[in-house]
Scaffold this active site. Structure first.
Site, PDB file in Angstrom:
ATOM      1  N   LYS A 127       0.835  -1.215   0.000  1.00  0.00           N
ATOM      2  CA  LYS A 127       0.000   0.000   0.000  1.00  0.00           C
ATOM      3  C   LYS A 127       0.860   1.252   0.000  1.00  0.00           C
ATOM      4  O   LYS A 127       0.673   2.158  -0.811  1.00  0.00           O
ATOM      5  CB  LYS A 127      -0.905  -0.005   1.245  1.00  0.00           C
ATOM      6  CG  LYS A 127      -1.564   1.336   1.524  1.00  0.00           C
ATOM      7  CD  LYS A 127      -2.464   1.291   2.745  1.00  0.00           C
ATOM      8  CE  LYS A 127      -1.784   1.498   4.070  1.00  0.00           C
ATOM      9  NZ  LYS A 127      -1.493   2.902   4.444  1.00  0.00           N
ATOM     10  N   ASN A 128       1.824   1.309   0.933  1.00  0.00           N
ATOM     11  CA  ASN A 128       2.555   2.567   1.118  1.00  0.00           C
ATOM     12  C   ASN A 128       3.608   2.826   0.037  1.00  0.00           C
ATOM     13  O   ASN A 128       4.195   3.899  -0.007  1.00  0.00           O
ATOM     14  CB  ASN A 128       3.187   2.621   2.509  1.00  0.00           C
ATOM     15  CG  ASN A 128       2.118   2.797   3.581  1.00  0.00           C
ATOM     16  OD1 ASN A 128       0.968   3.115   3.272  1.00  0.00           O
ATOM     17  ND2 ASN A 128       2.487   2.571   4.831  1.00  0.00           N
TER      18      ASN A 128
ATOM     19  N   ARG B 151      -4.829  10.334   4.591  1.00  0.00           N
ATOM     20  CA  ARG B 151      -3.833  11.387   4.780  1.00  0.00           C
ATOM     21  C   ARG B 151      -2.814  11.443   3.650  1.00  0.00           C
ATOM     22  O   ARG B 151      -2.284  12.503   3.335  1.00  0.00           O
ATOM     23  CB  ARG B 151      -3.059  11.161   6.072  1.00  0.00           C
ATOM     24  CG  ARG B 151      -3.886  11.064   7.299  1.00  0.00           C
ATOM     25  CD  ARG B 151      -2.963  10.798   8.455  1.00  0.00           C
ATOM     26  NE  ARG B 151      -1.879  11.761   8.465  1.00  0.00           N
ATOM     27  CZ  ARG B 151      -1.942  12.958   8.998  1.00  0.00           C
ATOM     28  NH1 ARG B 151      -3.025  13.347   9.605  1.00  0.00           N
ATOM     29  NH2 ARG B 151      -0.906  13.765   8.951  1.00  0.00           N
TER      30      ARG B 151
ATOM     31  N   CYS C 126      -5.072  12.354  13.538  1.00  0.00           N
ATOM     32  CA  CYS C 126      -5.834  11.125  13.342  1.00  0.00           C
ATOM     33  C   CYS C 126      -5.653  10.261  14.578  1.00  0.00           C
ATOM     34  O   CYS C 126      -4.999  10.668  15.537  1.00  0.00           O
ATOM     35  CB  CYS C 126      -5.429  10.404  12.064  1.00  0.00           C
ATOM     36  SG  CYS C 126      -3.891   9.526  12.183  1.00  0.00           S
TER      37      CYS C 126
ATOM     38  N   ARG D 169       0.247  14.166  13.797  1.00  0.00           N
ATOM     39  CA  ARG D 169       0.722  14.011  12.423  1.00  0.00           C
ATOM     40  C   ARG D 169       0.688  15.297  11.589  1.00  0.00           C
ATOM     41  O   ARG D 169      -0.009  15.385  10.564  1.00  0.00           O
ATOM     42  CB  ARG D 169      -0.049  12.894  11.721  1.00  0.00           C
ATOM     43  CG  ARG D 169       0.081  11.564  12.441  1.00  0.00           C
ATOM     44  CD  ARG D 169      -0.597  10.448  11.725  1.00  0.00           C
ATOM     45  NE  ARG D 169       0.129   9.992  10.559  1.00  0.00           N
ATOM     46  CZ  ARG D 169      -0.286   9.020   9.757  1.00  0.00           C
ATOM     47  NH1 ARG D 169      -1.410   8.415   9.993  1.00  0.00           N
ATOM     48  NH2 ARG D 169       0.431   8.651   8.721  1.00  0.00           N
TER      49      ARG D 169
ATOM     50  N   ASP E  50       4.506   0.336  12.195  1.00  0.00           N
ATOM     51  CA  ASP E  50       3.334  -0.336  11.614  1.00  0.00           C
ATOM     52  C   ASP E  50       3.238  -1.810  12.012  1.00  0.00           C
ATOM     53  O   ASP E  50       2.292  -2.497  11.623  1.00  0.00           O
ATOM     54  CB  ASP E  50       3.359  -0.222  10.078  1.00  0.00           C
ATOM     55  CG  ASP E  50       3.064   1.193   9.610  1.00  0.00           C
ATOM     56  OD1 ASP E  50       2.568   1.999  10.416  1.00  0.00           O
ATOM     57  OD2 ASP E  50       3.348   1.486   8.437  1.00  0.00           O
TER      58      ASP E  50
ATOM     59  N   ILE F 232       7.583   6.694  17.300  1.00  0.00           N
ATOM     60  CA  ILE F 232       7.224   7.430  16.073  1.00  0.00           C
ATOM     61  C   ILE F 232       5.938   8.239  16.259  1.00  0.00           C
ATOM     62  O   ILE F 232       5.870   9.412  15.917  1.00  0.00           O
ATOM     63  CB  ILE F 232       7.065   6.472  14.865  1.00  0.00           C
ATOM     64  CG1 ILE F 232       8.296   5.570  14.719  1.00  0.00           C
ATOM     65  CG2 ILE F 232       6.789   7.253  13.576  1.00  0.00           C
ATOM     66  CD1 ILE F 232       9.571   6.236  14.286  1.00  0.00           C
TER      67      ILE F 232
ATOM     68  N   ARG G 204      -8.807  -0.686   4.276  1.00  0.00           N
ATOM     69  CA  ARG G 204      -7.948   0.381   3.736  1.00  0.00           C
ATOM     70  C   ARG G 204      -6.574  -0.179   3.377  1.00  0.00           C
ATOM     71  O   ARG G 204      -5.920   0.333   2.476  1.00  0.00           O
ATOM     72  CB  ARG G 204      -7.749   1.484   4.786  1.00  0.00           C
ATOM     73  CG  ARG G 204      -8.946   2.368   4.987  1.00  0.00           C
ATOM     74  CD  ARG G 204      -8.567   3.533   5.879  1.00  0.00           C
ATOM     75  NE  ARG G 204      -7.272   4.047   5.464  1.00  0.00           N
ATOM     76  CZ  ARG G 204      -6.348   4.554   6.277  1.00  0.00           C
ATOM     77  NH1 ARG G 204      -6.589   4.634   7.561  1.00  0.00           N
ATOM     78  NH2 ARG G 204      -5.207   4.995   5.817  1.00  0.00           N
TER      79      ARG G 204
END
Ligand code: EPU
Length: 416
Positions: free
Chosen positions: A22-23, A92, A116, A121, A304, A326, A396
């Site tokens: 995804k990223n 985002r 969020c 963020r 993550d 983070i 998502r």
């Protein structure tokens, strides 16, 4: 709204194919805005965030066609310069259009994403970087309004390592006049994947994957055909599922090179992990040993993967300390795991997890993607039924998560 129901206790076994990341896909699809002509992307995961990105690109005037893992994007007709609140609020990563829109149209109007579930963020570092490239930036009515002539190369230092900040700046600088140096840049594999794509488009970028990236601006970029790299977070999530259930699982079409920290930590829990190019085999031992973990930018242990690792530690032998460095609020899964019987105490950014022999199924929900994945993992090993609500967070970012776990033998189903 859909929910996922898991009955715990089944041992996972077999093969699972890992999807595209995804990223990596999000910035790469968005980088099409820098080109005229048809870009073709393969191994694109079928996810809500990809649909949102495609919708955003269409609204900006690009032509987007999708079919089974392939996305074609032609931004020749790019005309709009606005990413509206409704889309940015949902995703985002929409702020990634800022750099390409400025580079291509000389202007961009993008809703400020706001906080969020996992933290405040801010995007101040994206904006500072774009200003250094010569953009005039104003914040008006909740929107960033940016304008510029041709951007100009600059020497930019990031006060914090930012993944999408690095990506935004790399895209903006690719066609700027002169040379841009990004210092303290993010080194994530997704940043490297974007740099590789931009280089294929004709950009001149050196140092991606290190903390200093140098971009020599070129006058224009050409469309490309490229495949999205495997999702390292999905890979890690399935590895942890295998270990939690004392299973034996082979992950296919993944990239073990991107999972160094995770593989290292999981081996220390006692699991046996063998890697070969494109493949990881995990076979678990009955005993899971507690291991401390601290999240860090790549190549450190990924934030993550923190929630999923915490589930593993909840049933390990001994006590572990997890530090989240983070995001300031990435422990939303903790209260739900406690409801399932876990013994976790949080003090600031530290969680102390006392391993217990088991967890108990419950009705749970989470307001973040990775937290939701951790609840599915907890359900796989909990006694009885776990009902995970607010499944749209999972949709998502995980392609067919329940089908993949079912394929490995889990008792899991989606209820519409
Ligand atoms: N930060 C600032 N100012 C900025 C940018 C970031 O203070 O201008 C701070 C953030 O608040 C955070 C830290 O810097 O404390 C790192 O944030 P980063 O910018 O790296 O995060 P991101 O780019 O918004 C990406 C991933 C996230 C992942 C983080 C960290 C994408 C689309 N998202 O977010 O993925 O957690 O990097 O690795 O690439 C997810 O997939 O579930 C997810 C949240």
């Amino acid at each position: 709204m859909d929910k996922i129901i898991v009955k715990g206790g089944r041992r996972l076994a077999g093969d699972v194919r890992i999807s595209g990341a995804k990223n990596a896909a999000l910035p790469i699809l968005i980088s099409s805005l820098l080109t005229e002509g048809v870009n073709t992307y393969t191994n694109v995961p079928e996810l809500m965030d990809i649909q949102s990105t495609n919708l955003l690109l269409s609204e900006l005037g690009a032509r987007v066609e999708t079919s089974a893992g392939t996305v074609r994007i032609d931004a020749t007709g790019l005309k709009e310069h606005e990413a509206a609140y409704d889309l940015v609020r949902k995703m985002r990563a929409s702020v990634l259009v800022l750099g390409p829109l400025l580079a291509r149209l000389g202007r961009a109007r993008v809703s400020l994403p706001g906080g969020c579930a996992i933290g405040a963020r801010p995007i101040n570092l994206h904006l500072k970087g774009l200003a250094a490239l010569g953009a005039a930036i104003e914040l008006k009515h909740g929107y960033v309004e940016a304008s510029a002539g041709r951007l100009k190369g600059a020497d930019i230092y990031f006060d914090m390592v930012t993944v999408t900040g690095t990506e935004n700046l790399m895209m903006a600088a690719a066609t700027a006049k002169g040379t841009t140096v990004l210092r303290n840049a993010a080194r994530e594999p997704e940043v490297v994947a974007l740099a590789d794509t931009l280089v294929k488009m004709g950009a001149y970028i050196e140092g991606a994957g290190t903390s200093i990236i140098t971009i020599h601006g070129v006058s224009s970029l050409n469309p490309v055909e490229t495949a999205i790299i495997p999702d390292r977070i999905e890979t890690g999530t399935f590895m942890m599922g295998a270990i939690l259930t004392r299973g034996s699982v082979t992950l296919l079409e993944c990239d073990p090179n991107h999972l160094g920290a995770t593989i290292n930590k999981l081996r220390r829990t006692g699991a046996e992990i063998d890697t070969a190019p494109g493949t990881i085999h995990v076979s678990a031992k009955d005993d899971i040993t507690s291991v401390d973990v601290k999240t860090q930018p790549y190549p450190g242990f990924p934030t993550d993967m923190q929630a999923q690792f915490m589930v593993l530690m909840s049933i390990a032998n001994g006590t572990s300390m997890i530090s989240e460095t983070i995001f300031e609020n990435r422990y939303i899964h903790v209260s739900e795991l406690i409801r399932m019987g876990a013994d976790i105490k949080v003090d600031g950014n530290i969680a102390i997890v006392k391993g217990k022999p088991g967890l108990a199924g419950a009705q749970v929900m989470a307001t973040d993607l990775r937290a939701s994945a951790s609840l599915i993992l907890a359900g796989l090993v909990a006694e009885g039924h776990t009902e995970v609500n607010r499944v749209y967070h999972l949709d998502r970012g995980y392609e067919s998560i329940e089908k993949k776990f079912a394929g490995l033998g889990a008792d899991i189903r989606r209820v519409k």
